[in-house]
Write an enzyme that holds these catalytic residues in place. Sequence first.
Site, PDB file in Angstrom:
ATOM      1  N   SER A  31       0.810  -1.212   0.000  1.00 36.57           N
ATOM      2  CA  SER A  31       0.000   0.000   0.000  1.00 36.57           C
ATOM      3  C   SER A  31       0.849   1.271   0.000  1.00 36.57           C
ATOM      4  CB  SER A  31      -0.930  -0.003   1.216  1.00 36.57           C
ATOM      5  OG  SER A  31      -0.159  -0.106   2.401  1.00 36.57           O
ATOM      6  N   ASP A  88       7.773  -4.356   6.097  1.00 36.18           N
ATOM      7  CA  ASP A  88       6.952  -4.456   7.307  1.00 36.18           C
ATOM      8  C   ASP A  88       7.722  -3.977   8.528  1.00 36.18           C
ATOM      9  OD1 ASP A  88       4.621  -5.668   6.023  1.00 36.18           O
ATOM     10  OD2 ASP A  88       6.045  -7.262   5.571  1.00 36.18           O
ATOM     11  N   LYS A  98       9.858  -8.533   5.287  1.00 40.04           N
ATOM     12  CA  LYS A  98       8.899  -8.284   4.227  1.00 40.04           C
ATOM     13  C   LYS A  98       8.018  -9.523   4.049  1.00 40.04           C
ATOM     14  CE  LYS A  98      10.062  -6.470   0.361  1.00 40.04           C
ATOM     15  NZ  LYS A  98       8.743  -5.815   0.382  1.00 40.04           N
ATOM     16  N   GLU A 107       9.496 -10.622  -4.599  1.00 40.80           N
ATOM     17  CA  GLU A 107      10.186  -9.408  -4.135  1.00 40.80           C
ATOM     18  C   GLU A 107      11.678  -9.672  -3.916  1.00 40.80           C
ATOM     19  OE1 GLU A 107       6.573  -7.111  -1.790  1.00 40.80           O
ATOM     20  OE2 GLU A 107       7.744  -8.592  -0.704  1.00 40.80           O
TER      21      GLU A 107
HETATM   22  C1  5RP Z   1       4.511  -7.449   0.467  1.00 36.76           C
HETATM   23  C2  5RP Z   1       5.455  -6.650   1.270  1.00 36.76           C
HETATM   24  C3  5RP Z   1       5.110  -5.209   1.477  1.00 36.76           C
HETATM   25  O1  5RP Z   1       6.066  -4.443   0.848  1.00 36.76           O
HETATM   26  C4  5RP Z   1       5.054  -4.930   2.932  1.00 36.76           C
HETATM   27  O2  5RP Z   1       4.067  -5.775   3.500  1.00 36.76           O
HETATM   28  C5  5RP Z   1       4.713  -3.465   3.219  1.00 36.76           C
HETATM   29  O3  5RP Z   1       3.443  -3.176   2.734  1.00 36.76           O
HETATM   30  P1  5RP Z   1       2.695  -1.820   3.085  1.00 36.76           P
HETATM   31  O4  5RP Z   1       3.423  -0.736   2.386  1.00 36.76           O
HETATM   32  O5  5RP Z   1       1.291  -2.059   2.571  1.00 36.76           O
HETATM   33  O6  5RP Z   1       2.705  -1.656   4.582  1.00 36.76           O
HETATM   34  O7  5RP Z   1       6.469  -7.090   1.741  1.00 36.76           O
HETATM   35  O8  5RP Z   1       4.866  -8.798   0.454  1.00 36.76           O
END
Ligand code: 5RP
Length: 235
Positions: A31, A88, A98, A107
């Site tokens: 997001s 995260d 992540k 990723e």
């Molecule tokens: C997806 C990820 C995201 O980059 C991570 O969860 C961060 O997401 P957000 O910007 O929605 O907090 O690792 O697999």
Amino acid sequence: MADVEALKKEAGIEACKFVRSGMKVGLGTGSTVKHTVIELGRLISEEGMEIVGVPTSLSTEKLAISVGIPLVELSDIDGLDIVIDGADEYNPDFQLIKGGGAALLREKIVAQESSKMIIVADERKRVNTLGAFPLPIEVTPFSHAATVRALSRLLDCRVNIRMAGDGPVFTDNGNMIADAHTGPNISNPEECESKILQIAGVVQVGLFNNMCDAVVLAGQNGVETILNPNGRLID
Ligand code: 5RP
């Protein structure tokens, strides 16, 4: 705290300063980085920027196509100039958790192929020690319960298969996600990553060690770019 959505947008847009015309760009998932993808689309259509992108998930692929970013297959090019992605958690050594969006495998492949990695985040993601956010681990559906037990023994904590309603979450690669509730005590992320990867049912773990070169962090006092002193953006 200021509106979190507004902070995410600020960080996501600010990170575009690292992108130059002609670059091959890894497009992260989540997001926060969604704002980067939208801004890159605007830079292409309104300012004539020429880039190609490699998305890290089917959802980012869809978004990138909708905003007009030309996409290429990672297999068809020789590496990427940069990847911009969310996280995260990140710690003072720029090690990351992540996979909150279940996209960690793609990723990590994209990050591994990139000459630089920029993380976009809001200040809630900064921690001293990784692990308050449950550690995402992509596992094979085959024997997943046995893999979960092995992980739980290894990490000495509760490990759950991530669910969406009544069924498990499946990743874009057809695998499942096991979330390990280690608590904020992953003091040696490199050792932790390497031990987890020794379990056969594990496809990949959401510890991204020694990959991040800078964090574009949005907080109450605006956006700051924090360079990793050991990263590839330092001459
Ligand atoms: C997806 C990820 C995201 O980059 C991570 O969860 C961060 O997401 P957000 O910007 O929605 O907090 O690792 O697999």
